[in-house]
Design a protein around this motif. Structure first.
Motif, PDB file in Angstrom:
ATOM      1  N   UNK A 279     -11.876 -42.306  -3.666  1.00 17.81           N
ATOM      2  CA  UNK A 279     -11.919 -43.252  -2.541  1.00 17.81           C
ATOM      3  C   UNK A 279     -12.192 -42.508  -1.233  1.00 17.81           C
ATOM      4  N   UNK A 280     -11.577 -41.359  -1.083  1.00 18.49           N
ATOM      5  CA  UNK A 280     -11.812 -40.551   0.133  1.00 18.49           C
ATOM      6  C   UNK A 280     -13.264 -40.103   0.189  1.00 18.49           C
TER       7      UNK A 280
ATOM      8  N   UNK B 222      -3.955 -49.479 -10.068  1.00 13.22           N
ATOM      9  CA  UNK B 222      -3.328 -48.379  -9.330  1.00 13.22           C
ATOM     10  C   UNK B 222      -2.245 -48.863  -8.379  1.00 13.22           C
TER      11      UNK B 222
ATOM     12  N   UNK C   8     -20.975 -51.290 -12.599  1.00 13.79           N
ATOM     13  CA  UNK C   8     -21.397 -50.096 -13.351  1.00 13.79           C
ATOM     14  C   UNK C   8     -21.539 -50.425 -14.837  1.00 13.79           C
TER      15      UNK C   8
ATOM     16  N   UNK D 205      -7.109 -43.990   4.336  1.00 14.96           N
ATOM     17  CA  UNK D 205      -7.728 -43.270   3.211  1.00 14.96           C
ATOM     18  C   UNK D 205      -8.374 -41.980   3.720  1.00 14.96           C
ATOM     19  N   UNK D 206      -8.990 -42.072   4.908  1.00 16.85           N
ATOM     20  CA  UNK D 206      -9.556 -40.859   5.532  1.00 16.85           C
ATOM     21  C   UNK D 206      -9.001 -40.765   6.937  1.00 16.85           C
TER      22      UNK D 206
ATOM     23  N   UNK E 138     -14.796 -51.110  -4.145  1.00 16.45           N
ATOM     24  CA  UNK E 138     -14.878 -50.105  -5.206  1.00 16.45           C
ATOM     25  C   UNK E 138     -14.735 -50.762  -6.583  1.00 16.45           C
TER      26      UNK E 138
ATOM     27  N   UNK F  22      -5.078 -38.832 -12.973  1.00 16.31           N
ATOM     28  CA  UNK F  22      -5.998 -39.950 -12.734  1.00 16.31           C
ATOM     29  C   UNK F  22      -5.722 -40.624 -11.398  1.00 16.31           C
TER      30      UNK F  22
ATOM     31  N   UNK G 156     -27.557 -46.037  -6.547  1.00 17.06           N
ATOM     32  CA  UNK G 156     -26.518 -46.624  -7.410  1.00 17.06           C
ATOM     33  C   UNK G 156     -26.164 -45.702  -8.576  1.00 17.06           C
TER      34      UNK G 156
ATOM     35  N   UNK H 163      -8.392 -40.814  -8.486  1.00 16.72           N
ATOM     36  CA  UNK H 163      -8.849 -42.097  -7.932  1.00 16.72           C
ATOM     37  C   UNK H 163      -8.780 -42.051  -6.407  1.00 16.72           C
ATOM     38  N   UNK H 164      -7.692 -41.530  -5.878  1.00 13.94           N
ATOM     39  CA  UNK H 164      -7.567 -41.427  -4.408  1.00 13.94           C
ATOM     40  C   UNK H 164      -8.635 -40.503  -3.837  1.00 13.94           C
TER      41      UNK H 164
ATOM     42  N   UNK I   7     -18.337 -42.313  -9.380  1.00 10.69           N
ATOM     43  CA  UNK I   7     -17.191 -43.183  -9.657  1.00 10.69           C
ATOM     44  C   UNK I   7     -16.616 -42.934 -11.048  1.00 10.69           C
ATOM     45  N   UNK I   8     -17.457 -42.574 -11.984  1.00 10.09           N
ATOM     46  CA  UNK I   8     -17.009 -42.378 -13.361  1.00 10.09           C
ATOM     47  C   UNK I   8     -16.629 -40.923 -13.633  1.00 10.09           C
TER      48      UNK I   8
ATOM     49  N   UNK J 283      -1.034 -46.007  -5.142  1.00  9.09           N
ATOM     50  CA  UNK J 283      -1.822 -45.882  -3.912  1.00  9.09           C
ATOM     51  C   UNK J 283      -0.958 -46.025  -2.668  1.00  9.09           C
TER      52      UNK J 283
ATOM     53  N   UNK K 217     -22.547 -44.308  -9.150  1.00 14.71           N
ATOM     54  CA  UNK K 217     -21.848 -44.695 -10.375  1.00 14.71           C
ATOM     55  C   UNK K 217     -21.340 -43.451 -11.113  1.00 14.71           C
TER      56      UNK K 217
ATOM     57  N   UNK L 163     -11.503 -51.618   0.899  1.00 18.67           N
ATOM     58  CA  UNK L 163     -12.112 -50.448   0.247  1.00 18.67           C
ATOM     59  C   UNK L 163     -11.851 -50.496  -1.263  1.00 18.67           C
TER      60      UNK L 163
END
Lengths: 150, 248
Positions: free
Chosen positions: A103-104, B237, B31, B247-248, B24, A95, A117, A99-100, A124-125, B241, A121, B20
């Motif tokens: 984000x990338x 997290x 959501x 991040x990029x 998020x 996980x 959206x 998650x990282x 993201x999920x 992290x 979404x 970021x």
């Protein structure tokens, strides 16, 4: 000085050729000598092991069988918990990576700027990296199509 | 009818990664809870189109603990503060407000079984061992109560003094103070809750099944779970992290 055997003795092997047992002997008042034994049924020369027989006779096979069963069940339950813990740790590590990775992915310009959206979404999920990739591709594709229309 | 305004406060300062993470987190809340009111407290230099997710933006400076300042700036009557490096995973986020009950502040609990994931839990004070019990990663608070707001302001002010060596209370072990406590906002929180008279009547509690509201991913390493067997609402997290790398 009488020797007694504790009723948590158990068979080390399914064929009941080795017994794991604890004896207690009262040496002086208030002083008990406790010893852990791993007893083979037979001595090296093939003769019966008297201590083994003494313990089995003292406890009775039923008591030993029940203790063996109980111990096995406990060990299996512990192994199950350990296995679950290991899996849980793996899941947590995955996980964290996921998650990282998300984000990338969200840093890709087309995704960052997308107004969709619903797809964002879904991304993201997402539960796995392939799923992230799938939704990322859909968003990028949509962005390219929009660019083409313009 | 209860007309108190309710909203989330997320703070991102100093490091653009936090911006970021924060946006998020805000998206992840929406959501599950599209009506959620979210205030983003962040530095002007970070703001781009991602900040559109926020209903309200407050500019802060690049303070290491702008978090504490941001908590005091909330525009809501009831506020849920969240560390930025979290992700919302469950629709129960909509019900977070129920945890306030008649408390003034609600926290995640720092327990013995969780202590290995925290920098420090026990410390010496006046020769006794004391414990931090409140984890500041999330905090639900009654910001309509002026005393609570003052508490948040004091938390920031006092932490600043503490961090800069301008406030060094007696009773702590000197070496432990220098090494572990002086730069830690939990120390300030402990002090305000336990040693400052004017805050002694504040009602402080914990979230129901509190692990769900601040589930550090490392809790999974030890198989720590919700008492009701429910999934996390907010996953934190914090320990995993790489906050200072791009991040990029």
């Amino acid at each position: 000085m009488q020797r007694i055997w504790l009723n948590n003795a158990f068979w080390e092997t399914p064929k009941r050729q080795m017994l794991n047992a604890i004896s207690e002997e009262t040496e002086q008042p208030n002083k008990v000598k406790r010893e852990v034994h791993k007893l083979n049924k037979y001595n090296d020369d093939g003769t019966p092991n008297e201590l083994f027989n003494e313990a089995v006779e003292f406890l009775g096979e039923e008591v030993i069988n029940a203790a063996t069963k109980k111990r096995l069940e406990k060990k299996q339950a512990e192994a199950e918990i350990e296995k679950e813990k290991k899996l849980e740790k793996e899941r947590s590590k995955k996980l964290e990576k996921l998650f990282e990775y998300k984000l990338e992915t969200f840093e890709i310009d087309e995704i960052k700027n997308s107004k969709n959206r619903l797809l964002k979404s879904k991304l993201r999920r997402s539960k796995s990296i392939p799923e992230v990739n799938l939704y990322a591709m859909m968003i990028v594709k949509e962005s390219l199509e929009d660019e083409h229309i313009k | 009818m209860n007309t108190s305004s309710k909203g989330f406060v997320i703070v991102a300062s100093k490091n653009s990664n936090f911006y970021i993470y924060a946006t998020n987190l805000a998206e992840s809340i929406k959501d599950f809870y599209p009506e959620a009111q979210i205030t983003l407290v962040t530095e002007e230099r970070f703001i781009d189109e991602r900040a559109d997710v926020a209903d309200n933006i407050i500019h802060c400076d690049n303070h290491y603990r702008a978090k504490l300042w941001g908590m005091a700036q909330t525009p809501y009557d009831i506020t849920m503060y969240l560390d930025a490096d979290m992700d919302c995973e469950h629709e129960d986020i909509m019900n977070v407000w129920d945890n306030l009950k008649d408390y003034d502040m609600v926290f995640h609990e720092l327990t013995k079984e969780r202590e290995k994931f925290y920098a420090i839990r026990e410390f010496s004070y006046n020769g006794n061992m004391e414990k931090y019990t409140l984890c500041g990663g999330v905090c639900l608070y009654r910001s309509s109560n002026p005393l609570v707001r003052e508490f948040m302001e004091d938390w920031f002010e006092l932490f600043n003094k503490q961090y800069n060596g301008l406030w060094t209370p007696d009773g702590f072990n000197d070496e432990q103070w220098r090494q572990d406590l002086a730069k830690f906002d939990q120390t300030t929180l402990w002090w305000l809750v336990n040693k400052v008279d004017k805050y002694k009547d504040l009602k402080i509690g914990f979230f129901h099944d509190d692990i769900r509201w601040n589930y550090f991913t490392q809790y999974g390493y030890e198989g720590l779970h919700s008492i009701e067997g429910k999934p996390p609402v907010l996953r934190h997290y914090s320990g995993s992290l790489k906050k200072d790398t791009l991040i990029v």
